[in-house]
Design a protein around this motif. Structure first.
Motif, PDB file in Angstrom:
ATOM      1  N   ARG A 281       0.561  -1.118   0.151  1.00  0.00           N
ATOM      2  CA  ARG A 281       0.019   0.491   0.037  1.00  0.00           C
ATOM      3  C   ARG A 281       1.294   1.390  -0.160  1.00  0.00           C
ATOM      4  NH1 ARG A 281      -2.983  -3.714  -1.266  1.00  0.00           N
ATOM      5  NH2 ARG A 281      -4.521  -4.015  -0.056  1.00  0.00           N
ATOM      6  N   VAL A 282       0.351   1.840  -0.889  1.00  0.00           N
ATOM      7  CA  VAL A 282       1.609   3.403  -0.777  1.00  0.00           C
ATOM      8  C   VAL A 282       0.065   5.102  -0.121  1.00  0.00           C
ATOM      9  CG1 VAL A 282       2.574   5.194  -2.424  1.00  0.00           C
ATOM     10  CG2 VAL A 282       2.644   2.238  -2.908  1.00  0.00           C
TER      11      VAL A 282
ATOM     12  N   SER B 120      -1.559  13.940  -0.136  1.00  0.00           N
ATOM     13  CA  SER B 120      -2.387  14.454  -1.233  1.00  0.00           C
ATOM     14  C   SER B 120      -2.618  14.115  -2.247  1.00  0.00           C
ATOM     15  CB  SER B 120      -1.598  16.432  -0.987  1.00  0.00           C
ATOM     16  OG  SER B 120      -0.914  16.353  -2.118  1.00  0.00           O
ATOM     17  N   HIS B 121      -3.327  14.485  -2.973  1.00  0.00           N
ATOM     18  CA  HIS B 121      -4.315  14.354  -4.709  1.00  0.00           C
ATOM     19  C   HIS B 121      -3.313  14.506  -5.153  1.00  0.00           C
ATOM     20  CE1 HIS B 121      -8.144  13.064  -4.011  1.00  0.00           C
ATOM     21  NE2 HIS B 121      -8.696  13.693  -2.692  1.00  0.00           N
ATOM     22  N   PHE B 122      -2.588  15.531  -4.597  1.00  0.00           N
ATOM     23  CA  PHE B 122      -1.334  16.308  -6.052  1.00  0.00           C
ATOM     24  C   PHE B 122      -0.068  15.442  -5.747  1.00  0.00           C
ATOM     25  CE2 PHE B 122       3.036  18.559  -4.925  1.00  0.00           C
ATOM     26  CZ  PHE B 122       3.607  18.707  -6.427  1.00  0.00           C
ATOM     27  N   ILE B 123      -0.002  14.583  -4.939  1.00  0.00           N
ATOM     28  CA  ILE B 123       1.315  13.678  -4.820  1.00  0.00           C
ATOM     29  C   ILE B 123       0.620  12.494  -5.070  1.00  0.00           C
ATOM     30  CG2 ILE B 123       2.324  12.194  -3.086  1.00  0.00           C
ATOM     31  CD1 ILE B 123       3.809  14.938  -3.579  1.00  0.00           C
ATOM     32  N   ALA B 124      -0.297  11.510  -5.346  1.00  0.00           N
ATOM     33  CA  ALA B 124      -0.759  10.473  -5.849  1.00  0.00           C
ATOM     34  C   ALA B 124      -1.033  11.191  -6.952  1.00  0.00           C
ATOM     35  CB  ALA B 124      -2.416  10.429  -5.241  1.00  0.00           C
TER      36      ALA B 124
ATOM     37  N   ARG C 212      -3.422   5.302  -1.785  1.00  0.00           N
ATOM     38  CA  ARG C 212      -4.287   5.299  -0.928  1.00  0.00           C
ATOM     39  C   ARG C 212      -4.089   7.172  -0.139  1.00  0.00           C
ATOM     40  NH1 ARG C 212      -6.150   1.272  -2.461  1.00  0.00           N
ATOM     41  NH2 ARG C 212      -6.686  -0.313  -1.042  1.00  0.00           N
ATOM     42  N   VAL C 213      -5.251   7.750  -0.519  1.00  0.00           N
ATOM     43  CA  VAL C 213      -5.058   9.092  -0.405  1.00  0.00           C
ATOM     44  C   VAL C 213      -5.708   9.084   1.294  1.00  0.00           C
ATOM     45  CG1 VAL C 213      -5.759  11.316  -1.062  1.00  0.00           C
ATOM     46  CG2 VAL C 213      -5.132  10.392  -2.589  1.00  0.00           C
TER      47      VAL C 213
END
Length: 374
Positions: free
Chosen positions: A138-139, A143-147, A162-163
């Protein structure tokens, strides 16, 4: 009877910082779930906090980046995993993550990684070095930016990604919990006269945090506002900022507060809190801390703050590295009636309580562990 599951978090050291504070908070959640919380690092001031919340700290030289040191640490982690019957290794930084990856392969322990930064790729081999943070079963992206970045760079799919945004403790960051005399005393210590605006930038003394951009902006403002820079770090850069302030005519209105342990009163003592980073923040925890204190926030329009600062609703965003734009935004915000600034602050705190609390971060992380433990 079998022992409760053990979760081992690994990171370079436990000095002050967002990654370190988050490690302590997750150790607390692991202990509260009835599991065993272990943290391995080279140590630091927050090691005692791990013990205080019910965890156990193990001192290992995980700050090393040398290949030989990483291999040695892999062996030490594997031995610890076997000794403590660790079910999950959770890596929070790249060099320790390589050791944790090798240890998980040797022992069969699950591996979780948290992708905490945008991680520069300017040098040859850097993408390979960074890729370990996307190799967990699992990573966690903060943030959504990082995702989006993890998906683009490493092709990590939704089955593993996972965010889980960072969070703040609304008990620690509560405007109602700070006595007004404490706020008044802090403003007095900064030399702020009655009605004189105080502009606060919390962040480490490093160039990309934008302290120089703030000084250039403040020099363009009327009304003699005070600029407070709260953060430790590079003393040479701090001297450079003092010199630049003198050249801009701000010498008597710049306050270098150094590392501030009690940030809640400092945030409440500011009229405006500024995030001026010129590189993308993976998340930007100081932004939600300021919002939790119901302060007006102006943030650079890149990275994580795009998700936490809704323009004109819970704060304002400006182009990064643009002193003129930041000065214009500061002038507008400082000119707002107090009631309007308070309304923005109230909406910001409500948004944090809804989306960005420590409790929510802890629950989501425990949920990831439960996925792997079955």
């Amino acid at each position: 009877m079998p022992q409760p599951p053990a979760i081992l978090q690994v990171l370079p050291a436990l000095v002050a910082g967002g990654v370190e504070r988050g490690t302590v908070e997750i150790a607390e959640a692991i202990a509260a779930a009835g599991w065993r919380a272990l943290v391995a690092s080279a140590g630091g001031a927050l090691a005692v906090e791990v013990e205080r919340v019910g965890g156990v700290h193990v001192t290992l030289p995980l700050a090393t980046k040398s290949p030989l040191g990483i291999l040695r640490n892999a062996g030490a982690l594997a031995a610890l995993v076997r000794q403590e019957e660790v079910a999950i290794l959770h890596a929070r930084s790249r060099a320790p993550a390589w050791s944790a990856l090798l240890a998980s392969r040797r022992t069969g322990a699950h591996l979780v990684t948290t992708y905490h930064g945008a991680y520069n790729e300017g040098l040859p081999g850097k993408r390979l070095y960074n890729s370990v943070m996307a190799r967990g079963e699992r990573v966690i992206a903060i943030s959504h930016f990082i995702a989006d970045l993890v998906r683009a760079r490493h092709g990590t799919g939704p089955g593993r990604l996972r965010v889980i945004p960072r969070g703040v403790d609304p008990r620690r960051f509560d405007p109602a919990a700070v006595p007004p005399p404490q706020v008044a005393a802090l403003r007095e210590s900064w030399g702020a006269a009655l009605g004189q605006p105080v502009i606060l930038l919390p962040g480490r003394m490093t160039r990309w945090k934008g302290q120089a951009v703030l000084l250039e902006a403040v020099a363009r403002l009327p009304g003699q506002p005070i600029a407070v820079l709260a953060g430790g770090g590079n003393e040479e850069f701090a001297r450079e900022l003092r010199g630049r302030a003198q050249a801009l005519g701000l010498g008597d209105r710049l306050r270098l507060a150094g590392h501030v342990e009690a940030m809640a009163p400092a945030l409440l003592a500011a009229d405006v809190v500024v995030h001026a980073s010129t590189d993308p923040e993976a998340f930007g925890r100081t932004v939600i801390e300021a919002q939790a204190m119901a302060r007006p926030v102006i943030a650079s329009d890149l990275g994580g703050p795009r998700e936490t600062v809704e323009e004109g609703v819970t704060g304002w965003r400006v182009p990064p590295g643009d002193p003129a734009a930041l000065a214009a935004a500061l002038a507008r915000v400082l000119a707002l009636p107090e009631a309007e600034r308070a309304a923005v602050g109230a909406r910001a705190r409500a948004a944090v309580l809804r989306d960005y609390t420590t409790t929510a971060m802890q629950a989501a992380t425990i949920g990831v562990y439960r996925e792997l433990l079955g």
